[in-house]
Write a protein that holds these residues in place. Structure first.
Motif, PDB file in Angstrom:
ATOM      1  N   GLU A   1      -4.642  -5.540 -11.468  1.00 41.60           N
ATOM      2  CA  GLU A   1      -3.731  -6.634 -11.134  1.00 41.60           C
ATOM      3  C   GLU A   1      -2.318  -6.309 -11.614  1.00 41.60           C
ATOM      4  O   GLU A   1      -1.341  -6.512 -10.888  1.00 41.60           O
ATOM      5  N   ASN A   2      -2.209  -5.794 -12.825  1.00 35.02           N
ATOM      6  CA  ASN A   2      -0.904  -5.436 -13.387  1.00 35.02           C
ATOM      7  C   ASN A   2      -0.278  -4.265 -12.621  1.00 35.02           C
ATOM      8  O   ASN A   2       0.912  -4.288 -12.307  1.00 35.02           O
ATOM      9  N   GLN A   3      -1.066  -3.244 -12.306  1.00 34.90           N
ATOM     10  CA  GLN A   3      -0.521  -2.067 -11.637  1.00 34.90           C
ATOM     11  C   GLN A   3      -0.071  -2.366 -10.212  1.00 34.90           C
ATOM     12  O   GLN A   3       0.895  -1.771  -9.729  1.00 34.90           O
ATOM     13  N   LEU A   4      -0.721  -3.296  -9.537  1.00 32.52           N
ATOM     14  CA  LEU A   4      -0.321  -3.635  -8.167  1.00 32.52           C
ATOM     15  C   LEU A   4       1.044  -4.311  -8.115  1.00 32.52           C
ATOM     16  O   LEU A   4       1.695  -4.316  -7.067  1.00 32.52           O
ATOM     17  N   THR A   5       1.510  -4.835  -9.241  1.00 36.89           N
ATOM     18  CA  THR A   5       2.833  -5.456  -9.246  1.00 36.89           C
ATOM     19  C   THR A   5       3.928  -4.417  -9.010  1.00 36.89           C
ATOM     20  O   THR A   5       5.006  -4.762  -8.551  1.00 36.89           O
ATOM     21  N   ALA A   6       3.657  -3.142  -9.274  1.00 34.30           N
ATOM     22  CA  ALA A   6       4.651  -2.083  -9.068  1.00 34.30           C
ATOM     23  C   ALA A   6       5.017  -1.918  -7.596  1.00 34.30           C
ATOM     24  O   ALA A   6       6.090  -1.404  -7.283  1.00 34.30           O
TER      25      ALA A   6
ATOM     26  N   ALA B   1       5.199   7.312  -3.781  1.00 36.52           N
ATOM     27  CA  ALA B   1       4.413   7.574  -2.563  1.00 36.52           C
ATOM     28  C   ALA B   1       3.796   6.283  -2.038  1.00 36.52           C
ATOM     29  O   ALA B   1       3.744   6.061  -0.820  1.00 36.52           O
ATOM     30  N   ALA B   2       3.347   5.407  -2.943  1.00 44.01           N
ATOM     31  CA  ALA B   2       2.769   4.124  -2.523  1.00 44.01           C
ATOM     32  C   ALA B   2       3.812   3.280  -1.801  1.00 44.01           C
ATOM     33  O   ALA B   2       3.525   2.670  -0.766  1.00 44.01           O
ATOM     34  N   LYS B   3       5.033   3.261  -2.323  1.00 47.83           N
ATOM     35  CA  LYS B   3       6.111   2.501  -1.684  1.00 47.83           C
ATOM     36  C   LYS B   3       6.462   3.092  -0.323  1.00 47.83           C
ATOM     37  O   LYS B   3       6.757   2.344   0.623  1.00 47.83           O
ATOM     38  N   LYS B   4       6.409   4.407  -0.211  1.00 46.94           N
ATOM     39  CA  LYS B   4       6.676   5.068   1.070  1.00 46.94           C
ATOM     40  C   LYS B   4       5.577   4.710   2.081  1.00 46.94           C
ATOM     41  O   LYS B   4       5.857   4.445   3.251  1.00 46.94           O
ATOM     42  N   LEU B   5       4.328   4.704   1.633  1.00 45.43           N
ATOM     43  CA  LEU B   5       3.218   4.299   2.498  1.00 45.43           C
ATOM     44  C   LEU B   5       3.400   2.860   2.971  1.00 45.43           C
ATOM     45  O   LEU B   5       3.166   2.540   4.142  1.00 45.43           O
ATOM     46  N   LEU B   6       3.813   1.984   2.044  1.00 44.65           N
ATOM     47  CA  LEU B   6       4.077   0.591   2.414  1.00 44.65           C
ATOM     48  C   LEU B   6       5.126   0.508   3.515  1.00 44.65           C
ATOM     49  O   LEU B   6       4.950  -0.208   4.506  1.00 44.65           O
TER      50      LEU B   6
ATOM     51  N   PHE C   1       5.689  -2.618   5.714  1.00 41.72           N
ATOM     52  CA  PHE C   1       5.801  -3.576   4.616  1.00 41.72           C
ATOM     53  C   PHE C   1       6.889  -3.097   3.661  1.00 41.72           C
ATOM     54  O   PHE C   1       7.238  -1.920   3.653  1.00 41.72           O
ATOM     55  N   SER C   2       7.378  -3.997   2.847  1.00 40.76           N
ATOM     56  CA  SER C   2       8.296  -3.616   1.779  1.00 40.76           C
ATOM     57  C   SER C   2       7.724  -4.155   0.476  1.00 40.76           C
ATOM     58  O   SER C   2       6.946  -5.110   0.495  1.00 40.76           O
ATOM     59  N   PRO C   3       8.109  -3.554  -0.663  1.00 44.48           N
ATOM     60  CA  PRO C   3       7.631  -4.117  -1.929  1.00 44.48           C
ATOM     61  C   PRO C   3       8.045  -5.588  -2.020  1.00 44.48           C
ATOM     62  O   PRO C   3       9.182  -5.934  -1.746  1.00 44.48           O
ATOM     63  N   GLY C   4       7.108  -6.431  -2.342  1.00 44.32           N
ATOM     64  CA  GLY C   4       7.388  -7.850  -2.443  1.00 44.32           C
ATOM     65  C   GLY C   4       7.259  -8.604  -1.130  1.00 44.32           C
ATOM     66  O   GLY C   4       7.465  -9.819  -1.084  1.00 44.32           O
ATOM     67  N   ASP C   5       6.915  -7.894  -0.053  1.00 40.89           N
ATOM     68  CA  ASP C   5       6.709  -8.529   1.251  1.00 40.89           C
ATOM     69  C   ASP C   5       5.728  -9.682   1.083  1.00 40.89           C
ATOM     70  O   ASP C   5       4.686  -9.533   0.443  1.00 40.89           O
ATOM     71  N   LYS C   6       6.060 -10.845   1.651  1.00 43.44           N
ATOM     72  CA  LYS C   6       5.202 -12.024   1.450  1.00 43.44           C
ATOM     73  C   LYS C   6       3.781 -11.805   1.950  1.00 43.44           C
ATOM     74  O   LYS C   6       2.857 -12.444   1.483  1.00 43.44           O
ATOM     75  N   ARG C   7       3.588 -10.884   2.902  1.00 42.37           N
ATOM     76  CA  ARG C   7       2.240 -10.641   3.419  1.00 42.37           C
ATOM     77  C   ARG C   7       1.351  -9.924   2.400  1.00 42.37           C
ATOM     78  O   ARG C   7       0.134  -9.963   2.503  1.00 42.37           O
ATOM     79  N   ILE C   8       1.953  -9.242   1.434  1.00 44.03           N
ATOM     80  CA  ILE C   8       1.152  -8.559   0.400  1.00 44.03           C
ATOM     81  C   ILE C   8       1.346  -9.200  -0.965  1.00 44.03           C
ATOM     82  O   ILE C   8       0.914  -8.667  -1.977  1.00 44.03           O
ATOM     83  N   LYS C   9       1.980 -10.346  -0.975  1.00 46.01           N
ATOM     84  CA  LYS C   9       2.319 -11.012  -2.229  1.00 46.01           C
ATOM     85  C   LYS C   9       1.104 -11.569  -2.962  1.00 46.01           C
ATOM     86  O   LYS C   9       1.069 -11.586  -4.174  1.00 46.01           O
TER      87      LYS C   9
END
Length: 160
Positions: free
Chosen positions: A134-139, A96-101, A106-114
């Motif tokens: 910090e660890n969980q946000l890497t997902a 769901a978090a990835k869908k919200l992104l 945004f996409s996972p790993g997008d430089k704006r949220i890096k």
């Protein structure tokens, strides 16, 4: 900056009122965002903030890090005056978090949220929680770095 604010602290009455005792029992925890930053503004900013909130496993933090049994669902936890069960909070749900992104543009790993700074105090539990977050946000492809601030003290040197 994402602000992991652990502003209030307490010590148990039978504990020695030392800075180290206070750091063991640091207490009001919430995740705040710098809404002056464009990335957190508007509809896409709201969805991004929701994605961050959805990518944090509050049950894990509550049970494993805090050793507590009441999982927070909002700024006011169940059992505390002012709690509103209609404000359910965001469940831990990486898909769901990835869908919200994605919906936010945004996409996972997008430089704006890096890269974000996770600001927090230096309380023992606070530091542990910050590391977990910090660890969980890497997902969802975000990288954050911790930025510790010493706990606030009054003029007499006692922690607030």
């Amino acid at each position: 900056m994402i602000l992991l604010c652990f502003a209030a602290s307490f010590t148990y009455a039978d504990e020695a009122a030392t800075p180290e005792a206070g750091k063991r029992y640091d207490g009001v925890w919430f995740l705040g965002f710098n809404l002056n930053k464009d990335i957190f503004k508007g509809k896409s900013g709201r969805l991004l903030r929701q994605a961050f909130a959805t990518s944090i496993d509050k049950k894990y933090i509550t049970y494993k890090v805090m050793g507590d049994s009441i999982v927070p669902t909002g700024i006011i936890p169940p059992g505390m005056s002012g709690y509103d069960e209609k404000l359910a909070g965001y469940p831990y749900d990486i898909p769901a978090a990835k869908k919200l992104l994605k919906t936010a543009g945004f996409s996972p790993g997008d430089k704006r949220i890096k890269q974000f700074t996770l600001g927090h105090t230096d309380g023992k539990k606070t530091v542990e929680i910050a590391k977990v977050i910090e660890n969980q946000l890497t997902a969802i492809g975000s990288r954050s770095s911790g930025s510790r601030s010493p706990m606030m003290k009054n003029k007499a040197g006692n922690r607030l």
